[in-house]
Design a protein around this motif. Structure first.
Motif, PDB file in Angstrom:
ATOM      1  N   LYS A  12      14.243 -21.016  -0.787  1.00  0.00           N
ATOM      2  CA  LYS A  12      13.663 -21.158   0.543  1.00  0.00           C
ATOM      3  C   LYS A  12      14.147 -20.014   1.428  1.00  0.00           C
ATOM      4  CE  LYS A  12      13.020 -26.168   0.440  1.00  0.00           C
ATOM      5  NZ  LYS A  12      13.311 -27.462   1.127  1.00  0.00           N
ATOM      6  N   ILE A  13      13.224 -19.107   1.732  1.00  0.00           N
ATOM      7  CA  ILE A  13      13.538 -17.949   2.557  1.00  0.00           C
ATOM      8  C   ILE A  13      12.529 -17.909   3.695  1.00  0.00           C
ATOM      9  CG2 ILE A  13      13.771 -15.433   2.585  1.00  0.00           C
ATOM     10  CD1 ILE A  13      14.303 -15.552  -0.414  1.00  0.00           C
ATOM     11  N   ASP A  14      13.005 -17.566   4.864  1.00  0.00           N
ATOM     12  CA  ASP A  14      12.119 -17.512   6.025  1.00  0.00           C
ATOM     13  C   ASP A  14      11.441 -16.147   6.075  1.00  0.00           C
ATOM     14  OD1 ASP A  14      10.792 -18.152   8.321  1.00  0.00           O
ATOM     15  OD2 ASP A  14      12.469 -17.717   9.653  1.00  0.00           O
ATOM     16  N   PHE A  15      10.335 -16.022   5.322  1.00  0.00           N
ATOM     17  CA  PHE A  15       9.600 -14.775   5.299  1.00  0.00           C
ATOM     18  C   PHE A  15       8.775 -14.622   6.570  1.00  0.00           C
ATOM     19  CE2 PHE A  15       9.909 -15.777   0.693  1.00  0.00           C
ATOM     20  CZ  PHE A  15      10.536 -14.618   0.266  1.00  0.00           C
ATOM     21  N   SER A  16       8.511 -13.382   6.961  1.00  0.00           N
ATOM     22  CA  SER A  16       7.557 -13.124   8.030  1.00  0.00           C
ATOM     23  C   SER A  16       6.152 -13.391   7.496  1.00  0.00           C
ATOM     24  CB  SER A  16       7.648 -11.669   8.491  1.00  0.00           C
ATOM     25  OG  SER A  16       7.199 -10.802   7.462  1.00  0.00           O
ATOM     26  N   SER A  17       5.161 -13.455   8.383  1.00  0.00           N
ATOM     27  CA  SER A  17       3.779 -13.676   7.941  1.00  0.00           C
ATOM     28  C   SER A  17       3.350 -12.595   6.961  1.00  0.00           C
ATOM     29  CB  SER A  17       2.835 -13.700   9.147  1.00  0.00           C
ATOM     30  OG  SER A  17       3.124 -14.793   9.981  1.00  0.00           O
ATOM     31  N   GLU A  18       3.659 -11.346   7.280  1.00  0.00           N
ATOM     32  CA  GLU A  18       3.296 -10.248   6.384  1.00  0.00           C
ATOM     33  C   GLU A  18       3.962 -10.412   5.015  1.00  0.00           C
ATOM     34  OE1 GLU A  18       4.017  -5.439   5.795  1.00  0.00           O
ATOM     35  OE2 GLU A  18       4.709  -6.426   7.620  1.00  0.00           O
ATOM     36  N   GLU A  19       5.258 -10.704   5.003  1.00  0.00           N
ATOM     37  CA  GLU A  19       5.986 -10.843   3.745  1.00  0.00           C
ATOM     38  C   GLU A  19       5.430 -11.993   2.912  1.00  0.00           C
ATOM     39  OE1 GLU A  19      10.456  -9.270   4.963  1.00  0.00           O
ATOM     40  OE2 GLU A  19       9.824 -11.311   5.511  1.00  0.00           O
ATOM     41  N   THR A  20       5.098 -13.103   3.583  1.00  0.00           N
ATOM     42  CA  THR A  20       4.567 -14.258   2.878  1.00  0.00           C
ATOM     43  C   THR A  20       3.236 -13.933   2.220  1.00  0.00           C
ATOM     44  OG1 THR A  20       5.667 -15.856   4.320  1.00  0.00           O
ATOM     45  CG2 THR A  20       3.724 -16.622   3.121  1.00  0.00           C
ATOM     46  N   ILE A  21       2.332 -13.315   2.962  1.00  0.00           N
ATOM     47  CA  ILE A  21       1.006 -13.007   2.419  1.00  0.00           C
ATOM     48  C   ILE A  21       1.115 -11.995   1.284  1.00  0.00           C
ATOM     49  CG2 ILE A  21      -1.260 -12.038   2.972  1.00  0.00           C
ATOM     50  CD1 ILE A  21      -0.855 -13.185   5.827  1.00  0.00           C
ATOM     51  N   CYS A  41      -8.495  -9.214   1.125  1.00  0.00           N
ATOM     52  CA  CYS A  41      -7.137  -9.493   1.583  1.00  0.00           C
ATOM     53  C   CYS A  41      -6.259  -8.257   1.452  1.00  0.00           C
ATOM     54  CB  CYS A  41      -6.555 -10.660   0.788  1.00  0.00           C
ATOM     55  SG  CYS A  41      -4.849 -11.054   1.224  1.00  0.00           S
ATOM     56  N   VAL A  42      -6.337  -7.581   0.319  1.00  0.00           N
ATOM     57  CA  VAL A  42      -5.537  -6.376   0.100  1.00  0.00           C
ATOM     58  C   VAL A  42      -5.889  -5.305   1.130  1.00  0.00           C
ATOM     59  CG1 VAL A  42      -5.071  -4.491  -1.519  1.00  0.00           C
ATOM     60  CG2 VAL A  42      -5.204  -6.850  -2.357  1.00  0.00           C
ATOM     61  N   GLU A  43      -7.158  -5.150   1.409  1.00  0.00           N
ATOM     62  CA  GLU A  43      -7.582  -4.146   2.387  1.00  0.00           C
ATOM     63  C   GLU A  43      -7.077  -4.500   3.786  1.00  0.00           C
ATOM     64  OE1 GLU A  43     -11.802  -3.922   2.041  1.00  0.00           O
ATOM     65  OE2 GLU A  43     -11.749  -2.749   0.185  1.00  0.00           O
ATOM     66  N   PHE A  44      -7.135  -5.778   4.129  1.00  0.00           N
ATOM     67  CA  PHE A  44      -6.639  -6.199   5.442  1.00  0.00           C
ATOM     68  C   PHE A  44      -5.123  -5.986   5.555  1.00  0.00           C
ATOM     69  CE2 PHE A  44     -10.484  -9.171   5.605  1.00  0.00           C
ATOM     70  CZ  PHE A  44     -11.190  -8.332   6.454  1.00  0.00           C
ATOM     71  N   LEU A  45      -4.415  -6.221   4.468  1.00  0.00           N
ATOM     72  CA  LEU A  45      -2.974  -5.966   4.483  1.00  0.00           C
ATOM     73  C   LEU A  45      -2.688  -4.485   4.711  1.00  0.00           C
ATOM     74  CD1 LEU A  45      -1.664  -8.211   1.560  1.00  0.00           C
ATOM     75  CD2 LEU A  45      -1.163  -8.488   3.997  1.00  0.00           C
ATOM     76  N   GLU A  46      -3.460  -3.633   4.065  1.00  0.00           N
ATOM     77  CA  GLU A  46      -3.267  -2.186   4.239  1.00  0.00           C
ATOM     78  C   GLU A  46      -3.501  -1.772   5.683  1.00  0.00           C
ATOM     79  OE1 GLU A  46      -5.916  -0.428   1.448  1.00  0.00           O
ATOM     80  OE2 GLU A  46      -4.599  -0.798  -0.285  1.00  0.00           O
ATOM     81  N   ASN A  47      -4.398  -2.473   6.353  1.00  0.00           N
ATOM     82  CA  ASN A  47      -4.719  -2.174   7.756  1.00  0.00           C
ATOM     83  C   ASN A  47      -3.888  -3.001   8.734  1.00  0.00           C
ATOM     84  OD1 ASN A  47      -6.758  -0.258   7.154  1.00  0.00           O
ATOM     85  ND2 ASN A  47      -8.215  -1.910   6.748  1.00  0.00           N
ATOM     86  N   ARG A  48      -2.913  -3.756   8.211  1.00  0.00           N
ATOM     87  CA  ARG A  48      -1.993  -4.554   9.013  1.00  0.00           C
ATOM     88  C   ARG A  48      -2.719  -5.629   9.832  1.00  0.00           C
ATOM     89  NH1 ARG A  48       2.970  -2.409   9.067  1.00  0.00           N
ATOM     90  NH2 ARG A  48       3.530  -3.487  10.998  1.00  0.00           N
ATOM     91  N   ASP A  51      -3.929 -11.661  10.183  1.00  0.00           N
ATOM     92  CA  ASP A  51      -4.744 -12.864  10.354  1.00  0.00           C
ATOM     93  C   ASP A  51      -5.976 -12.840   9.448  1.00  0.00           C
ATOM     94  OD1 ASP A  51      -5.703 -10.713  11.862  1.00  0.00           O
ATOM     95  OD2 ASP A  51      -6.668 -12.000  13.348  1.00  0.00           O
ATOM     96  N   LEU A  52      -6.577 -11.652   9.296  1.00  0.00           N
ATOM     97  CA  LEU A  52      -7.750 -11.551   8.434  1.00  0.00           C
ATOM     98  C   LEU A  52      -7.348 -11.639   6.963  1.00  0.00           C
ATOM     99  CD1 LEU A  52      -9.771  -8.751  10.276  1.00  0.00           C
ATOM    100  CD2 LEU A  52     -10.105 -11.243  10.369  1.00  0.00           C
ATOM    101  N   ALA A  53      -6.176 -11.124   6.633  1.00  0.00           N
ATOM    102  CA  ALA A  53      -5.672 -11.250   5.260  1.00  0.00           C
ATOM    103  C   ALA A  53      -5.449 -12.722   4.928  1.00  0.00           C
ATOM    104  CB  ALA A  53      -4.373 -10.471   5.105  1.00  0.00           C
ATOM    105  N   LEU A  54      -4.889 -13.453   5.878  1.00  0.00           N
ATOM    106  CA  LEU A  54      -4.682 -14.894   5.695  1.00  0.00           C
ATOM    107  C   LEU A  54      -6.030 -15.598   5.511  1.00  0.00           C
ATOM    108  CD1 LEU A  54      -2.202 -17.169   7.514  1.00  0.00           C
ATOM    109  CD2 LEU A  54      -4.606 -17.815   7.520  1.00  0.00           C
TER     110      LEU A  54
END
Length: 228
Positions: A12-21, A41-48, A51-54
């Motif tokens: 159990k680690i408290d990841f940030s939203s970015e880290e979790t996704i 999702c991968v493209e949205f992550l690349e563009n930071r 919320d859209l990646a989620l």
């Protein structure tokens, strides 16, 4: 093929939203990696655009109608809450309840479940997770020490295990389980040398491995059955 199974509890680690996704993406089974929503999702992550990646991961699960793990939904719910997306967080938590009601079992992290009926299910499992299991298994079986010992080495884990075949510093592995008449070898799934690096077996390599196993079985009086 019978899967040699190591299931470990995730810390159990408290990841940030970015880290979790990103973690959910890293442990996504290969089956989904060409799906439009996964690519999105991968493209949205690349563009930071977290919320859209989620959203894309939610839609991936919805469109396939497969049952993603409770940790998958819990991670998305926590991420949504951190982004103040309350409705999406609530939706994700409802999927955990749906899992419990529909399949009545827990789907491990990195797995998905497909339900055909109340007694028939299929699973997709993350390749990264399989590699972690393989690494753990090799450590337990002390495979590195076998690289200098030519021949066939049996490592049993109850009614299943592996044959490690060492040839010129390379190692191939064949999973087996104990059948009614001896060892059932899942030889058809052998495609690569596993150590020291992953390399494709040539046709001649695979035939030599097969011959080595046959000679070992004759010498040790182990009854064997190839699945191919």
């Amino acid at each position: 093929m019978k899967l040699f199974n190591f299931i470990k509890r995730q810390p159990k680690i408290d990841f940030s939203s970015e880290e979790t996704i990103r973690r959910l993406v890293d442990y996504m089974p290969k089956f989904y990696r060409t799906h439009r929503q996964f690519i999105n999702c991968v493209e949205f992550l690349e563009n930071r655009e977290w919320d859209l990646a989620l959203d894309s991961l939610i839609e991936l699960a919805d469109e396939t109608e497969h049952y993603f793990s409770e940790d998958f939904w819990r991670g998305l719910a926590d991420s949504a809450e951190k982004m103040n997306l309350t409705d999406k967080a609530n939706y994700c938590r409802k999927q955990i309840k749906r899992n419990a009601e529909d399949i009545k079992s827990t789907t491990p992290f990195g797995w998905t479940t497909i339900k055909f009926d109340d007694t028939h299910f299929q699973h997709h499992i993350s390749e990264k997770l399989k590699e972690e299991w393989a690494t753990d298994r090799r450590e337990k079986d002390k495979v590195q020490e076998l690289l200098t010992k030519e021949g066939v080495h049996l490592k049993s884990h109850g009614r299943s295990g592996f044959l490690y075949i060492t040839d010129n510093g390379r190692n191939a592995e064949v999973e087996f389980e104990l059948g009614m008449n001896g060892l059932i070898l899942y030889f058809s799934s052998l495609k690569n040398w596993s150590l020291p690096t992953k390399q494709t077996l040539t046709v001649d390599d695979k035939q030599k491995v097969r011959n080595d196993i046959i000679n070992w079985a004759t010498k040790t009086k182990n009854a064997i059955e190839f699945d191919d």
